[in-house]
Design an enzyme around this catalytic site. Structure first.
Site, PDB file in Angstrom:
ATOM      1  N   GLY A   1       0.874  -1.090  -0.008  1.00  0.00           N
ATOM      2  CA  GLY A   1      -0.103   0.083   0.193  1.00  0.00           C
ATOM      3  C   GLY A   1       0.906   1.198  -0.106  1.00  0.00           C
ATOM      4  O   GLY A   1       0.553   2.242  -0.766  1.00  0.00           O
ATOM      5  N   THR A   2       2.193   1.365   0.642  1.00  0.00           N
ATOM      6  CA  THR A   2       2.755   2.402   0.889  1.00  0.00           C
ATOM      7  C   THR A   2       3.247   2.732  -0.582  1.00  0.00           C
ATOM      8  O   THR A   2       3.243   3.841  -0.844  1.00  0.00           O
ATOM      9  CB  THR A   2       4.058   2.046   1.686  1.00  0.00           C
ATOM     10  OG1 THR A   2       3.422   1.818   2.975  1.00  0.00           O
ATOM     11  CG2 THR A   2       5.054   3.166   1.631  1.00  0.00           C
TER      12      THR A   2
ATOM     13  N   ASN B   1      -7.311   3.694   8.848  1.00  0.00           N
ATOM     14  CA  ASN B   1      -6.930   2.406   9.462  1.00  0.00           C
ATOM     15  C   ASN B   1      -6.948   2.673  11.046  1.00  0.00           C
ATOM     16  O   ASN B   1      -6.792   1.561  11.687  1.00  0.00           O
ATOM     17  CB  ASN B   1      -5.188   2.177   9.220  1.00  0.00           C
ATOM     18  CG  ASN B   1      -4.660   3.485   9.006  1.00  0.00           C
ATOM     19  OD1 ASN B   1      -5.001   4.615   8.509  1.00  0.00           O
ATOM     20  ND2 ASN B   1      -3.494   3.431   9.828  1.00  0.00           N
TER      21      ASN B   1
ATOM     22  N   GLN C   1      -7.651  -0.445   3.533  1.00  0.00           N
ATOM     23  CA  GLN C   1      -8.544  -0.807   4.760  1.00  0.00           C
ATOM     24  C   GLN C   1      -9.835  -0.942   4.379  1.00  0.00           C
ATOM     25  O   GLN C   1     -10.568  -1.936   5.142  1.00  0.00           O
ATOM     26  CB  GLN C   1      -8.509   0.141   6.132  1.00  0.00           C
ATOM     27  CG  GLN C   1      -6.928   0.495   6.801  1.00  0.00           C
ATOM     28  CD  GLN C   1      -6.612  -0.916   7.361  1.00  0.00           C
ATOM     29  OE1 GLN C   1      -7.238  -2.045   7.890  1.00  0.00           O
ATOM     30  NE2 GLN C   1      -5.391  -0.762   7.752  1.00  0.00           N
TER      31      GLN C   1
ATOM     32  N   SER D   1      -3.640  -3.131  -0.479  1.00  0.00           N
ATOM     33  CA  SER D   1      -2.410  -3.885   0.319  1.00  0.00           C
ATOM     34  C   SER D   1      -2.990  -5.432   0.570  1.00  0.00           C
ATOM     35  O   SER D   1      -4.005  -5.509   1.028  1.00  0.00           O
ATOM     36  CB  SER D   1      -1.991  -3.330   1.319  1.00  0.00           C
ATOM     37  OG  SER D   1      -1.058  -3.986   1.970  1.00  0.00           O
ATOM     38  N   ALA D   2      -2.106  -6.437  -0.096  1.00  0.00           N
ATOM     39  CA  ALA D   2      -2.381  -7.635   0.286  1.00  0.00           C
ATOM     40  C   ALA D   2      -2.752  -8.332   1.675  1.00  0.00           C
ATOM     41  O   ALA D   2      -3.526  -9.072   2.071  1.00  0.00           O
ATOM     42  CB  ALA D   2      -1.620  -8.747  -0.366  1.00  0.00           C
ATOM     43  N   HIS D   3      -1.713  -7.680   2.430  1.00  0.00           N
ATOM     44  CA  HIS D   3      -1.757  -8.453   4.062  1.00  0.00           C
ATOM     45  C   HIS D   3      -2.719  -7.697   4.916  1.00  0.00           C
ATOM     46  O   HIS D   3      -3.161  -8.239   5.887  1.00  0.00           O
ATOM     47  CB  HIS D   3      -0.392  -8.065   4.607  1.00  0.00           C
ATOM     48  CG  HIS D   3       0.031  -6.433   4.931  1.00  0.00           C
ATOM     49  ND1 HIS D   3       0.219  -6.320   6.511  1.00  0.00           N
ATOM     50  CD2 HIS D   3       0.316  -5.695   4.177  1.00  0.00           C
ATOM     51  CE1 HIS D   3       0.669  -4.985   6.322  1.00  0.00           C
ATOM     52  NE2 HIS D   3       0.635  -4.621   5.043  1.00  0.00           N
TER      53      HIS D   3
ATOM     54  N   CYS E   1       4.750   4.778  16.957  1.00  0.00           N
ATOM     55  CA  CYS E   1       5.990   4.576  17.376  1.00  0.00           C
ATOM     56  C   CYS E   1       7.150   4.937  16.222  1.00  0.00           C
ATOM     57  O   CYS E   1       7.211   4.091  15.463  1.00  0.00           O
ATOM     58  CB  CYS E   1       6.376   3.208  18.313  1.00  0.00           C
ATOM     59  SG  CYS E   1       7.952   3.358  19.020  1.00  0.00           S
TER      60      CYS E   1
HETATM   61  N1  PLP Z   1      -2.926   2.818   3.927  1.00  0.00           N
HETATM   62  C1  PLP Z   1      -3.421   2.568   5.116  1.00  0.00           C
HETATM   63  C2  PLP Z   1      -4.751   3.068   5.283  1.00  0.00           C
HETATM   64  C3  PLP Z   1      -3.055   1.589   5.767  1.00  0.00           C
HETATM   65  O1  PLP Z   1      -3.619   1.165   6.981  1.00  0.00           O
HETATM   66  C4  PLP Z   1      -1.546   1.236   5.577  1.00  0.00           C
HETATM   67  C5  PLP Z   1      -0.938   0.140   6.399  1.00  0.00           C
HETATM   68  O2  PLP Z   1      -1.119   0.004   7.630  1.00  0.00           O
HETATM   69  C6  PLP Z   1      -0.967   1.285   4.294  1.00  0.00           C
HETATM   70  C7  PLP Z   1      -1.684   2.284   3.460  1.00  0.00           C
HETATM   71  C8  PLP Z   1       0.540   0.852   3.901  1.00  0.00           C
HETATM   72  O3  PLP Z   1       0.220  -0.374   3.361  1.00  0.00           O
HETATM   73  P1  PLP Z   1       1.496  -1.470   3.409  1.00  0.00           P
HETATM   74  O4  PLP Z   1       1.622  -1.943   4.769  1.00  0.00           O
HETATM   75  O5  PLP Z   1       1.041  -2.406   2.586  1.00  0.00           O
HETATM   76  O6  PLP Z   1       2.504  -0.552   2.836  1.00  0.00           O
END
Ligand code: PLP
Length: 374
Positions: free
Chosen positions: A72-73, A141, A169, A189-191, A314
Site C-alpha cells: 500500500g505504501t 486504519n 483498509q 495491500s494484500a496483507h 512509534c
Molecule cells: N494505507 C493504509 C490506510 C494503511 O492502513 C496501510 C498500512 O497500515 C498502508 C496504506 C500501507 O500499506 P503497506 O503496509 O502494504 O505498505
C-alpha cells in the site's frame, strides 16, 4: 494448559489465509522470470495474470488497470508522485504514505468525528494552482471512520481534479467497486485481506496518466519497473479470490464489535470510542480508557496473550500521539491513551470475551493500586 493467544490487530496485518499461503508456496516452486519468453517465464507470467484477474474482480476493476506494487505504501507514493500533478490535496487523516509522499501537498482538516471537511476541500480546490489530484482514503486504519468518497469525487469532478482513494483498509471489509466509485486511482495491500506482506496494487483508471516512479524496466505496462514478486502476487490473488467468493462475515464482525464496545462501556462508562459519531468499518474500535497510557495497556494485554494496536505511532523510539486523533481535535492526553482493537476473519466471540476479562482485571488492579496509594 495455557490459552492460545488472541490476535486483535487485523488492521496492522491480518493472519495469512491458508489458500494464500498455499498459493505462495506453490508459486515459489515455479522457476522463471515472468518477462522471459520461454516456457518457464510464461508459467510465472500466468501466475501473475491470474492474480491480476482475481484482484481486479475483488474491486470491480479491469485486469489491465491493476499495477502490482510492493504494498500500500508504494501504491500511495506511485499515485501521488506519478500522477503528473503538482497541485495535491490530501485529508489530514491519511496514512503517512499519502501525507508524506510529496512535500507540496496541501491538507484538508477533519471534523471531530474523523470525516474530512468537504468545505475545506472545496476551498483548497478553488484556491489551487493548476489541475489537482485529491487523495482521500476510503476508511481510516486507526478509527475505521469511512470517508464520503462519492461526495469527494463529485466535488473533484466539478473542478477537473483527479481522485486517488487509499482503499487499503476498506478492501474486503466494505463492498468496493472501482468502476462505481469512479475514482481515478485506488491503492490496495494484500496483507490487510489475508494475503502476504510486501505486495499491493495501484488500480489506475483511464483518465489518469501514470508516470512510473521506479524506472528501468518495462514491467506492469511500463508503470512500475522491476521483476514482479511472483509468489507474493500469487498469494495476493488467492486472498482476493477467497474474500470475494467467501461469506463476507462483516455482519458477524459488526455484532462482535458492538458487543465489545457495549462490554467496555459497562466496565468503564467513561470509555471514549473515537469516531463513534460517524460511519465506521465493522471491525474497528479505537478507544481510550480514562487515566491510562496506550503503551502500558498494550503491554499488559500482551502479557495476558492478547494483541491489540496502540493508537499512537512509534517512530524512532518515541511514541507520538496519533496524527489522526490530533486532527479530530482529541487532546494529547486522551490520544496517548488510545488503543485500536481490530477484528478479522479469525476473530470469535471468545476472543472478545478474553479481551473484556483481561481489561476488567487490569481495571480492577488499577483501582486496587489507587486505593492503597490513597
Ligand atoms: N494505507 C493504509 C490506510 C494503511 O492502513 C496501510 C498500512 O497500515 C498502508 C496504506 C500501507 O500499506 P503497506 O503496509 O502494504 O505498505
Amino acid at each position: 494448559m495455557t490459552d492460545s493467544p488472541v490476535y486483535l490487530d487485523h488492521n496492522a496485518t491480518s493472519p495469512i489465509r491458508p489458500e494464500a499461503a498455499a498459493a505462495v508456496t506453490a508459486a515459489l516452486r515455479v522457476t522463471g522470470n515472468p518477462s522471459s519468453v520461454h516456457g518457464f517465464g510464461r508459467a510465472a507470467r500466468r501466475l501473475i495474470e491470474e492474480a491480476r484477474e482475481q484482484v481486479a474482480a475483488l474491486v470491480g476493476a479491469r485486469p489491465d488497470q491493476v499495477v502490482f506494487t510492493s504494498g500500500g505504501t508504494e501504491a500511495n507514493n506511485l499515485a501521488l508522485r506519478g500522477c503528473g500533478r503538482r497541485n495535491i490535496l490530501v485529508s489530514a487523516g491519511e496514512h503517512p504514505s499519502v501525507l508524506h509522499a510529496c512535500e507540496y501537498a496541501r491538507t484538508a482538516a477533519l471534523e471531530s468525528n474523523g470525516v474530512v471537511r468537504l468545505d475545506m476541500l472545496r476551498e483548497l480546490l478553488l484556491a489551487g494552482d493548476g489541475p489537482a489530484l485529491v487523495s482521500v482514503m476510503h476508511a481510516n486504519n486507526e478509527t475505521g471512520v469511512i470517508q464520503p468518497v462519492e461526495e469527494v469525487v463529485a466535488l473533484a469532478r466539478s473542478c477537473d481534479a483527479l481522485v486517488h482513494c487509499d482503499a487499503v483498509q476498506a478492501a474486503g471489509k466494505l463492498p468496493l467497486s472501482f468502476a462505481e466509485l469512479d475514482v481515478d486511482l485506488m491503492s490496495l495491500s494484500a496483507h490487510k485481506i489475508g494475503g502476504p506482506q510486501g505486495v499491493g496494487a495501484l488500480i489506475v483508471g483511464d483518465r489518469a496518466e501514470l508516470d512510473p516512479v521506479s524506472r528501468g524496466g518495462g514491467q506492469e505496462r511500463r508503470r512500475r519497473a522491476g521483476t514482479e514478486n511472483v509468489a507474493a502476487i500469487a498469494g495476493f490473488g488467492a486472498a482476493a479470490r477467497v474474500v470475494r467468493d467467501g461469506p463476507s462475515g462483516m455482519g458477524e464482525l459488526a455484532e462482535l464489535r458492538d458487543a465489545l464496545e457495549a462490554g467496555l462501556a459497562s466496565l468503564e462508562p467513561a470509555v471514549e470510542v473515537f469516531g463513534a459519531g460517524a460511519m465506521r468499518l465493522p471491525n474497528t474500535s479505537c478507544i481510550a480508557l480514562p487515566d491510562s497510557r496506550a503503551e502500558t495497556l498494550v503491554m499488559a494485554l500482551d502479557l495476558d496473550g492478547i494483541a491489540v494496536g496502540a493508537g499512537a505511532a512509534c517512530s524512532s523510539g518515541k511514541v507520538e500521539p496519533s496524527h489522526v486523533l490530533t486532527a479530530m481535535g482529541v487532546l494529547s492526553e486522551q490520544a496517548a491513551a488510545a488503543i485500536r482493537i481490530s477484528l478479522g476473519w479469525t476473530s470469535t466471540r471468545g476472543d472478545v470475551e478474553r479481551l473484556l476479562d483481561a481489561l476488567e482485571r487490569t481495571l480492577r488492579r488499577r483501582g486496587a493500586a489507587r486505593m492503597s496509594a490513597a
